[in-house]
Design a protein around this motif. Structure first.
Motif, short mmCIF file in Angstrom:
data_model
loop_
_atom_site.label_atom_id
_atom_site.label_comp_id
_atom_site.label_asym_id
_atom_site.label_seq_id
_atom_site.Cartn_x
_atom_site.Cartn_y
_atom_site.Cartn_z
N GLU A 1 13.38 3.60 -16.83
CA GLU A 1 14.06 2.46 -17.41
C GLU A 1 15.54 2.79 -17.60
OE1 GLU A 1 13.71 -0.55 -21.27
OE2 GLU A 1 12.25 1.07 -20.97
N GLU A 2 16.39 1.89 -17.14
CA GLU A 2 17.83 2.10 -17.29
C GLU A 2 18.56 0.76 -17.21
OE1 GLU A 2 18.27 3.40 -12.57
OE2 GLU A 2 18.45 4.91 -14.15
N ASN A 3 19.53 0.58 -18.11
CA ASN A 3 20.34 -0.64 -18.14
C ASN A 3 19.48 -1.91 -18.20
OD1 ASN A 3 22.68 0.97 -17.89
ND2 ASN A 3 22.45 0.99 -15.64
N ASN A 4 18.47 -1.86 -19.07
CA ASN A 4 17.60 -3.01 -19.31
C ASN A 4 16.83 -3.49 -18.08
OD1 ASN A 4 16.61 -4.56 -21.46
ND2 ASN A 4 17.77 -6.36 -20.78
N GLN A 5 16.61 -2.59 -17.12
CA GLN A 5 15.71 -2.85 -16.02
C GLN A 5 15.00 -1.55 -15.65
OE1 GLN A 5 17.92 -4.26 -12.64
NE2 GLN A 5 18.69 -2.24 -12.10
N VAL A 6 13.99 -1.65 -14.81
CA VAL A 6 13.18 -0.48 -14.46
C VAL A 6 13.32 -0.19 -12.98
CG1 VAL A 6 10.90 0.58 -14.54
CG2 VAL A 6 11.55 -1.09 -16.29
N SER A 7 13.58 1.06 -12.68
CA SER A 7 13.67 1.52 -11.30
C SER A 7 12.35 2.19 -10.92
CB SER A 7 14.82 2.52 -11.17
OG SER A 7 14.82 3.14 -9.90
N VAL A 8 11.81 1.81 -9.77
CA VAL A 8 10.52 2.33 -9.31
C VAL A 8 10.68 2.90 -7.90
CG1 VAL A 8 8.09 1.82 -8.87
CG2 VAL A 8 9.32 0.55 -10.65
N LYS A 9 10.25 4.14 -7.72
CA LYS A 9 10.34 4.77 -6.41
C LYS A 9 8.96 5.08 -5.86
CE LYS A 9 14.87 6.96 -7.12
NZ LYS A 9 15.62 8.24 -7.15
N GLU A 22 10.25 3.79 -0.45
CA GLU A 22 11.12 2.69 -0.88
C GLU A 22 11.54 2.84 -2.33
OE1 GLU A 22 10.60 -1.39 0.67
OE2 GLU A 22 8.59 -0.71 1.26
N HIS A 23 12.52 1.99 -2.70
CA HIS A 23 13.04 1.95 -4.06
C HIS A 23 13.07 0.49 -4.50
CE1 HIS A 23 16.61 3.05 -6.93
NE2 HIS A 23 15.50 2.73 -7.57
N PHE A 24 12.48 0.20 -5.67
CA PHE A 24 12.41 -1.16 -6.18
C PHE A 24 13.00 -1.20 -7.59
CE2 PHE A 24 8.68 -0.29 -3.55
CZ PHE A 24 8.72 -1.30 -2.61
N THR A 25 13.35 -2.41 -8.04
CA THR A 25 13.72 -2.61 -9.45
C THR A 25 12.97 -3.82 -9.98
OG1 THR A 25 15.62 -4.01 -8.92
CG2 THR A 25 16.03 -1.63 -9.14
N CYS A 26 12.78 -3.84 -11.28
CA CYS A 26 12.10 -4.97 -11.92
C CYS A 26 12.55 -5.10 -13.37
CB CYS A 26 10.59 -4.80 -11.85
SG CYS A 26 9.97 -3.33 -12.71
N GLN A 27 12.19 -6.24 -13.95
CA GLN A 27 12.47 -6.46 -15.36
C GLN A 27 11.42 -5.79 -16.25
OE1 GLN A 27 15.33 -8.03 -16.44
NE2 GLN A 27 15.80 -7.92 -14.25
N LYS A 28 10.16 -5.83 -15.80
CA LYS A 28 9.06 -5.27 -16.58
C LYS A 28 8.13 -4.50 -15.66
CE LYS A 28 10.11 -7.46 -20.49
NZ LYS A 28 10.57 -6.75 -21.71
N LEU A 29 7.70 -3.30 -16.13
CA LEU A 29 6.77 -2.48 -15.36
C LEU A 29 5.47 -2.29 -16.14
CD1 LEU A 29 6.27 -0.52 -12.89
CD2 LEU A 29 6.98 1.31 -14.43
N PHE A 30 4.35 -2.47 -15.43
CA PHE A 30 3.02 -2.22 -15.97
C PHE A 30 2.50 -0.95 -15.30
CE2 PHE A 30 3.99 -6.66 -15.96
CZ PHE A 30 3.45 -7.19 -17.14
N ASN A 31 2.40 0.13 -16.06
CA ASN A 31 1.97 1.40 -15.47
C ASN A 31 0.52 1.70 -15.81
OD1 ASN A 31 2.07 4.13 -14.37
ND2 ASN A 31 2.01 4.77 -16.51
N SER A 32 -0.30 1.91 -14.78
CA SER A 32 -1.70 2.28 -15.02
C SER A 32 -2.03 3.62 -14.37
CB SER A 32 -2.64 1.19 -14.49
OG SER A 32 -2.43 0.94 -13.12
N ILE A 33 -1.01 4.43 -14.11
CA ILE A 33 -1.22 5.76 -13.53
C ILE A 33 -1.37 6.75 -14.66
CG2 ILE A 33 -0.28 7.54 -12.02
CD1 ILE A 33 1.35 5.30 -10.64
N ASN A 62 0.84 -1.20 0.00
CA ASN A 62 0.00 0.00 0.00
C ASN A 62 0.88 1.25 0.00
OD1 ASN A 62 -2.69 1.18 2.20
ND2 ASN A 62 -2.26 1.60 0.07
N GLN A 63 1.49 1.55 -1.17
CA GLN A 63 2.39 2.68 -1.31
C GLN A 63 2.09 3.44 -2.61
OE1 GLN A 63 6.63 2.14 -0.37
NE2 GLN A 63 6.22 -0.04 -0.08
N LYS A 64 2.35 4.72 -2.58
CA LYS A 64 2.16 5.57 -3.76
C LYS A 64 3.42 5.62 -4.60
CE LYS A 64 0.90 10.27 -5.21
NZ LYS A 64 0.52 11.63 -4.73
N VAL A 65 3.29 5.29 -5.88
CA VAL A 65 4.42 5.38 -6.81
C VAL A 65 4.62 6.85 -7.17
CG1 VAL A 65 5.28 4.78 -9.10
CG2 VAL A 65 4.05 3.07 -7.73
N ILE A 66 5.84 7.34 -7.02
CA ILE A 66 6.11 8.75 -7.34
C ILE A 66 6.94 8.90 -8.62
CG2 ILE A 66 5.86 9.59 -4.98
CD1 ILE A 66 8.89 9.57 -4.72
#
Length: 380
Positions: A121-129, A133-144, A113-117
Motif C-alpha cells: 500500500e502506498e499513496n492511498n492505493q495498492v500496488s500488486v505484482k 505484470e504489475h497492477f494497482t487498485c484502490q482496495k486489495l483482498f488478500n487470501s494468501i 491465471n497468475q501468481k501474486v508475489i
C-alpha cells in the motif's frame, strides 16, 4: 500498468464468495475487479461440509445431505438428531464451476491465471505484482495465508486440522447412507486429538478421513495405515479406492485483522475466517463474505471491519488447552456430545447462541481444564 478498483490476491473460497456477494448486490457493476490466482480452479481439489438449515445460499450445489450424525469414542456411540440443521456436502469443482460461470457474465470482472508475489500500500492505493505484470487498485483482498506470521509469535497457538481421505467402494454393505459419522474417537489417540470422519453416500460407498487437531503433520503412510485399519474394523475385506484427498487447515485465534490496513484486508484463512476451534470454513466464510460486502457499501477503511467477540475467546481457550495437552481433545468433545443437545451445540459452534445457551454447552465440558486455561490466559 493496469488499474482496478478491487483486486483479489488468491481465489479461494472466501474470495469467490465475496465476489459472488458483490455480484448479487448489484452495487459494484461500475467497479473494475480483478481476480489473480496461479490455480485456475479446474479440479475437484476439496470437499466442503457444514451444518445448515434447509434452503441455504448454495443449496443448488449440495451433492449430499444428512439429517443424522454419529459421534463415537472407544466407550459409546450416539446418534445426533441434527434438526433443524442438516449436514451438507459441496464438491469443490461444483462450487468453482458455478461461481466462475456467474463471473463470466460480468463485464466488469476479470480472472487472470497468475501468481501474486507481492503487494504494497502506498499513496492511498495498492500496488500488486505477479511474476509477469504489475497492477494497482484502490482496495486489495488478500487470501494468501502466510504461516510465518503466526509462527513468529507465541501468544496465540497454532494447531492444524490435517487429514487424508479415501473415497471407497466396498463389496460389503456396511455403511448407513442416512448417517454421517461426525467424529469417531475410537481410533488410537497416540498423544493427540485423532478421529475418523465418515461421509456415506450409499451402503457401499463412503468418504473416510483420518483427521487430527495437532501441531505436526504425519507421514502419508501413517494416515493411510490408519484408514486401512478402520476399513478392516468395519468388516470390509474387498474395496476399491475411487478418489483421494488431503488437507491442512490452520486453527488459530491469532488476530489477523490487526494486519489489515485502510486499503488491504486479509480474508479466508489469511484473515482468520476459519472457525478456530473446529477448522470448519464454509459457513464462516459465507457469513463473513456477506458482512464484508455490506461493510464495503458503508465504510472505506478496512481497519474497522473486524471486532473480537466472546466466541473468539472461547476458541482461544480450547486451543490453549490442546496446544499444551493435545491428548485431551477426545475427552472434551466426548463430554460435550455425550449428553448435550446436538442442535444447541451446532448453534453454539455457529456462533449464534446467547450467553445463557453458551453456558449450557460449556458446562458439559471438563470445567477444570477451561478454568486453568482461563487463569493462564489472564496472567499471560
Amino acid at each position: 500498468m493496469r488499474k482496478y478498483d478491487y483486486i483479489f490476491a488468491g481465489t479461494g473460497l472466501a474470495a469467490l464468495m465475496t465476489v459472488y456477494e458483490m455480484i448479487l448486490s448489484k452495487k459494484f457493476t461500475s467497479k473494475k475487479i480483478l481476480l489473480l490466482d496461479s490455480d485456475a480452479k479446474k479440479t475437484n481439489d476439496r470437499t466442503w461440509c457444514f451444518w445448515e438449515k434447509p434452503n441455504g445460499t448454495y443449496e443448488n450445489l449440495v451433492s449430499k445431505k444428512w439429517n443424522t450424525a454419529i459421534f463415537s469414542n472407544e466407550i459409546y456411540s450416539r446418534d445426533l438428531d441434527l434438526n433443524p440443521y442438516q449436514y451438507k456436502m459441496i464438491q469443490g469443482l461444483d462450487f468453482y464451476n458455478f461461481i466462475f460461470e456467474v463471473i463470466s457474465k460480468q463485464e466488469n470482472i476479470e480472472f487472470s491465471n497468475q501468481k501474486v508475489i507481492s503487494f504494497q500500500e502506498e499513496n492511498n492505493q495498492v500496488s500488486v505484482k505477479t511474476e509477469t505484470e504489475h497492477f494497482t487498485c484502490q482496495k486489495l483482498f488478500n487470501s494468501i495465508f502466510n504461516p510465518k506470521e503466526v509462527l513468529s509469535q507465541d501468544k496465540y497457538p497454532l494447531l492444524q486440522q490435517h487429514f487424508i481421505g479415501w473415497k471407497i467402494k466396498s463389496a460389503e454393505s456396511v455403511f448407513t447412507a442416512e448417517k454421517a459419522t461426525f467424529m469417531d474417537f475410537s481410533v488410537a489417540q497416540k498423544g493427540n486429538t485423532r478421529f475418523m470422519y465418515v461421509l456415506p453416500f450409499s451402503e457401499t460407498e463412503a468418504l473416510l478421513e483420518y483427521t487430527l487437531f495437532s501441531k505436526d503433520l504425519l507421514s502419508e503412510k501413517e494416515y493411510e495405515d490408519e484408514i486401512k485399519n478402520y476399513i478392516e474394523k468395519l468388516g470390509i475385506k474387498n474395496y476399491e479406492i475411487i478418489e483421494k484427498e488431503k488437507g491442512n487447515i490452520p486453527m488459530t485465534s491469532y488476530p489477523f485483522w490487526n494486519k489489515n490496513s485502510k486499503n488491504i484486508i486479509n480474508i479466508g484463512s489469511a484473515g482468520g475466517w476459519t472457525k478456530a476451534s473446529t477448522g470448519y470454513t464454509f459457513k464462516n466464510a459465507s457469513k463473513k463474505s456477506k458482512a464484508l460486502v455490506s461493510f464495503l457499501l458503508q465504510e472505506n477503511d478496512f481497519r474497522k471491519f473486524y471486532k473480537r467477540d466472546k466466541f473468539w475467546f472461547y476458541d482461544l481457550l480450547l486451543l490453549d488447552i490442546l496446544d499444551k495437552k493435545n491428548h485431551v481433545g477426545s475427552s472434551i468433545f466426548s463430554a460435550m456430545f455425550k449428553k448435550g443437545n446436538p442442535s444447541l451445540i451446532f448453534k453454539f459452534l455457529d456462533e449464534e447462541t446467547t450467553f445463557y445457551e453458551d453456558t449450557q454447552v460449556i458446562l458439559k465440558c471438563p470445567t477444570g481444564l477451561f478454568l486453568k486455561a482461563l487463569f493462564d490466559r489472564i496472567i499471560r
